[in-house]
Design a protein around this motif. Structure first.
Motif, mmCIF file in Angstrom:
data_model
loop_
_atom_site.group_PDB
_atom_site.id
_atom_site.type_symbol
_atom_site.label_atom_id
_atom_site.label_comp_id
_atom_site.label_asym_id
_atom_site.label_seq_id
_atom_site.Cartn_x
_atom_site.Cartn_y
_atom_site.Cartn_z
ATOM 1 N N MET A 17 34.536 32.643 40.200
ATOM 2 C CA MET A 17 34.983 33.402 39.044
ATOM 3 C C MET A 17 36.486 33.654 38.976
ATOM 4 S SD MET A 17 32.087 34.326 37.458
ATOM 5 C CE MET A 17 32.477 35.823 36.577
ATOM 6 N N SER A 42 32.939 40.340 33.226
ATOM 7 C CA SER A 42 31.815 39.420 33.390
ATOM 8 C C SER A 42 30.557 40.061 33.945
ATOM 9 C CB SER A 42 32.215 38.311 34.365
ATOM 10 O OG SER A 42 33.455 37.776 34.031
ATOM 11 N N TYR A 48 27.348 35.514 34.497
ATOM 12 C CA TYR A 48 27.690 36.031 35.805
ATOM 13 C C TYR A 48 26.556 35.793 36.788
ATOM 14 C CZ TYR A 48 29.038 39.448 39.364
ATOM 15 O OH TYR A 48 29.378 40.065 40.546
#
Length: 846
Positions: A17, A42, A48
DNA sequence: CATCGAAGGACCC
DNA sequence: CTCCAGGGTCCTTCGGAG
């Protein structure tokens, strides 16, 4: 969740991420803050969760590898080490530092174009893309952590003032065309990686450049005021003919004649001139200068002895700069030592993480751990790693091959109703059919791609007996695939967020006999540049393609489940003969060039590069200047000027303006690339045509897919025929292949691509035999360090099985060695051990 | 047993 | 308020057909 657990999770997630400041323009920002925002934004989303899951999978892979690592014995390691060393020396022996490869990359391309056309954006952080995804951002935005591949809504959190401009590909394509014209001046065979990136081989250019008079290396600064009002602001009424817009001296226009130069060289008003030297650095600077003059956009470049290094180098001085890595082994090795593995094209997030787990973060480590890596990764993977660690990669820039597939996919909110899914599917098929039609493609495999709301991707494919291309044909297959999936989920509906359709396994469409093209194409490439040969004409339809895939580099694409089982003794026998073949070709071109330049000052080939006196007509003059999209969007009192129709568009709304451009582009050149294949051999008079031809040459493969449509019924086949020399090995059994071979070059003569002599035979087998001999000699020649001139015909029978000789002797182009017949090898066909083993192959084995 | 198609991924821009 | 693209290529694994 409690902090402990959360942070632990985040820890892992970060690798996926978190923003990777790998890119330029991101130095010194508050990464922690940025990551925090990214995470918070997220958190909890389906995306996610999906990432979390993937992260987990990667971690498991790593665990597995670590486990394997733990079971490796001293014994094995030792053996591996020996093996590695053998390969190293083999690779080392083939190191080629004679080429000057350049990788050019436009700076923040899309964003730069938009900024150029809309000055208001200049000082603002902006990005091109949409709320759901950004393609690129300008340097201003990067300070906030906003970068490509980041969803717009997150970028907005990082930078509330971010201006997001929707992309306009047609415009970028037009600009791309402009810079490619310049690229072609330095290397007519350059390879465009994408709209804003390309690899060029400057070696030949440099050679010629040495003898160029200063006037040929002088370029004029554009005198027009730039919309951005950057440098010299000048009176609006620029030269009526805009001659000043184009670099004074260069091929395509009369302007390029030294005469004109001198006349203007006076650089009357403000028109400053830039003189460039004869070194590579200077040549590259000149190229970048020209790009900037022509498009008002900047580019960065890397100069190195091979593609991989050039690519890394172009990133070194990213915004508007260049970097040269000297062509010496020492320099290369030192450079590589400190190179983070992630910087290498082909090593992505996952690979990086796995390597990191093994304590490898830079290429020095990579080299130190080769023995271990060879036991944990697939042969393809570790061979690639090995090359990287040695700073080796392809020194030959392959032109793009014909496309292998075409697809369209779409993401949407959530689609759960079957009827809607079917109609969407149909729509996609329609779009795809349309695209395929433009390129005259027909394929046998249809693949349906589905992604559910949880981001789980699924693909379902079906291969037919015959190739299809129409909406109905494609839909008929896709529909079934979709139906099966829906039924499969039974009661539950498919909750889709993305659907895509792809067609692959192309087959030559229409009449054209599939095969021959490659053969002829190859032969003709031999004399590609001899402008007069009528063969030239045909050649456009064939794509020569040395089958090589030397694609940049992909290490462990799939997981290399350490197959320690891989018997070292059996290993990669595949060498990449292709390289030899290509080299032969390259060499031939060089010779021709040399010849041309000595005789005529380079009249024929490369006229574009060296000839101020360029023979290509005169109509060209305006070309560069007018074609320049840089004038595009020039804000005038009441609107923007369309770069295509040159009309004023009464609007200041970029979107409206862009739509206008799209329309223009749509009309005039729906498909720039395929539109002008000169079919008549007669007209070569206008420079435009010359260009078109040239374009055909250099684009062959990349953009000529349409005319050259896939050859062969199956890829394997096409590969097989890529090389004349191999043809003889074709299995008669294969009707397809056999048939294809029949389609011998009708009107054209057989000319050996190696020795350049016309062969007095129509028999392909005989001809191939001849080529083989020539090739072998050439290869031998090279292997012997060219100390020995072509010797007797290589013993076709010799066959040393001794060393499992891995890797090709010289430049190992990217991996793909593991395949028994490396597709990239010139000898595409699967020579299943039987039959006259390809002679080239033999060589590699010794 | 070698080959092939299908499915899943990694990577690039 | 809106919660992560689209177009491609190639590698690897796996299972069934020849």
């Amino acid at each position: 969740m409690d902090n402990g657990a959360a942070s632990a999770k985040d820890e892992g997630l970060l690798s996926r991420m978190a923003l990777n400041d790998n890119k330029a323009g991101m130095e010194g920002l508050d990464r922690d803050m940025i990551n925090k925002i990214i995470m918070e934004t997220s958190k909890g989303s389906r995306f996610y969760e999906s990432e979390l899951k993937r992260e987990h999978q990667v971690n498991q892979r790593i665990e597995k590898i670590m486990l394997q690592k733990g079971q490796i014995t001293e014994q094995q390691l030792k053996k591996a080490q020996a093996q590695v060393e053998r390969v190293v020396s083999e690779l080392e022996r083939g190191r080629d530092l004679t080429r000057l490869i350049v990788h050019v990359d436009m700076d923040a391309f899309y964003a730069a174009v938009e900024m150029r056309d809309c000055p208001e954006l200049k000082d603002k952080p902006m990005a091109v893309g949409s709320m759901s995804m950004l393609s690129t951002s300008n340097y201003h935005a990067r300070k906030y952590g906003v970068r490509a591949a980041m969803p717009g809504f997150i970028a907005k959190k990082l930078c509330p003032n971010l201006v997001i401009v929707p992309p306009n590909f047609n415009k970028y394509r037009a600009v791309s065309e402009e810079i490619r014209e310049i690229f072609a001046d330095y290397d007519p065979h350059f390879q465009a990686v994408s709209l804003d990136e390309a690899y060029l081989d400057f070696t030949d250019h440099l050679e010629q450049r040495q003898s160029w008079p200063e006037s040929s290396r002088t370029h004029r600064c554009r005198t027009n005021s730039s919309p951005t009002g950057e440098e010299h602001i000048e009176p609006e009424e620029a030269a009526p003919e805009q001659i000043d817009l184009s670099p004074v001296l260069f091929e395509d226009s009369p302007n390029s004649s030294p005469f004109l130069l001198s006349s203007e060289g006076v650089c009357a008003s403000g028109g400053a001139c830039e003189v460039f030297g004869t070194s590579v650095e200077e040549a590259v600077k000149e190229m970048r200068f020209r790009i900037e003059q022509k498009t008002m956009l900047t580019a960065s470049a890397g100069i190195a002895p091979n593609m991989m290094l050039a690519k890394v180098c172009s990133d070194k001085n990213k915004p508007n700069g260049q970097y040269r890595l000297p062509s010496t082994r020492e320099a290369v090795m030192e450079f590589v030592q400190n190179l983070p593995v992630r910087k290498v094209s082909g090593i992505g997030k996952v690979s990086e993480k796995m390597l990191n787990a093994l304590g490898i973060s830079n290429c020095a480590h990579l080299g130190q751990q080769m023995a271990l890596l060879s036991l944990l990764f697939s042969e393809t993977a570790w061979h690639h790693f090995m090359q990287v660690s040695l700073g080796l990669s392809s020194t030959y820039i392959p032109r793009h091959e014909e496309r292998k597939s075409m697809s369209t996919e779409r993401t949407f909110k959530e689609l759960s109703r079957a009827e809607e899914q079917f109609s969407l599917c149909r729509e996609l098929c329609g779009d795809l059919a349309e695209d395929m039609k433009k390129e005259g493609l027909k394929g046998k495999t249809v693949t349906l791609k589905l992604k559910n709301v949880n981001f789980e991707v699924k693909t379902r494919a079906q291969t037919l007996q015959s190739a299809i291309a129409t909406l109905d044909e494609i839909f008929a297959v896709a529909k079934d695939l979709l139906k099966t999936e829906i039924e499969n989920e039974s009661p539950q509906p498919l909750r889709l967020r993305l659907m895509g359709v792809r067609v692959s396994a192309f087959v030559s469409l229409d009449d054209k006999k599939p095969l021959q093209k490659s053969i002829i194409g190859f032969l003709q490439t031999g004399k590609t540049d001899s402008t007069d040969s009528t063969q030239e004409m045909h050649q456009k339809q064939e794509k020569e393609h040395f089958s090589n895939h030397s694609v940049p580099a992909w290490p462990l694409a799939g997981l290399p489940s350490a197959q320690k089982s891989q018997k070292p003794g059996e290993g990669g026998r595949t060498s990449e003969p292709q390289s030899f073949f290509q080299r032969a070709h390259a060499k031939r071109l060089q010779l021709q060039a040399a010849k041309a330049s000595t005789e005529e000052g380079g009249q024929g080939r490369d006229a574009s590069v060296s000839a101020p006196t360029d023979g290509c007509g005169t109509s060209a003059a305006p070309t560069e200047a007018q074609a320049s999209t840089s004038g595009c969007g020039r804000l005038t009192s009441d609107g923007l000027t369309c770069p295509v129709c040159f009309r004023q568009v009464e609007t200041t709304d970029l979107n409206v303006f862009n739509e206008h451009i799209d329309r223009c582009l749509g009309n005039s050149c729906g498909n720039p690339n395929q539109s002008n294949h000169p079919d008549s051999e007669s007209d070569l008079e206008s420079e435009a045509e010359c260009k078109a031809l040239e374009g055909v040459n250099r684009c062959r493969g990349e953009c000529t897919t349409e005319s050259a449509k896939a050859n062969g019924d199956e890829e394997s086949q096409s590969k097989r025929e890529a090389q004349p020399s191999l043809i003889k090995d074709a299995h008669p059994a294969s009707s397809v292949t056999g048939a294809n071979h029949e389609t011998t070059p009708q009107s054209s003569v057989l000319i050996c691509p190696v020795c350049q002599r016309t062969q007095d035979t129509g028999d392909l087998t005989l001809f191939n035999h001849h080529v083989d001999l020539c090739l072998n000699q050439e290869v031998l020649h090279e292997l012997r360090g060219q100390t020995s001139p072509p010797k007797d015909p290589p013993s076709l029978t010799r066959n040393r099985t001794e060393d499992t000789g891995h890797l090709l002797p010289r430049q190992a182009c990217k991996g793909k060695s593991k395949r028994r017949d490396s597709p990239s090898s010139p000898n595409p066909k699967r020579t299943k051990g039987h039959g006259p083993r390809n002679t080239i192959d033999k060589f590699f084995r010794l």
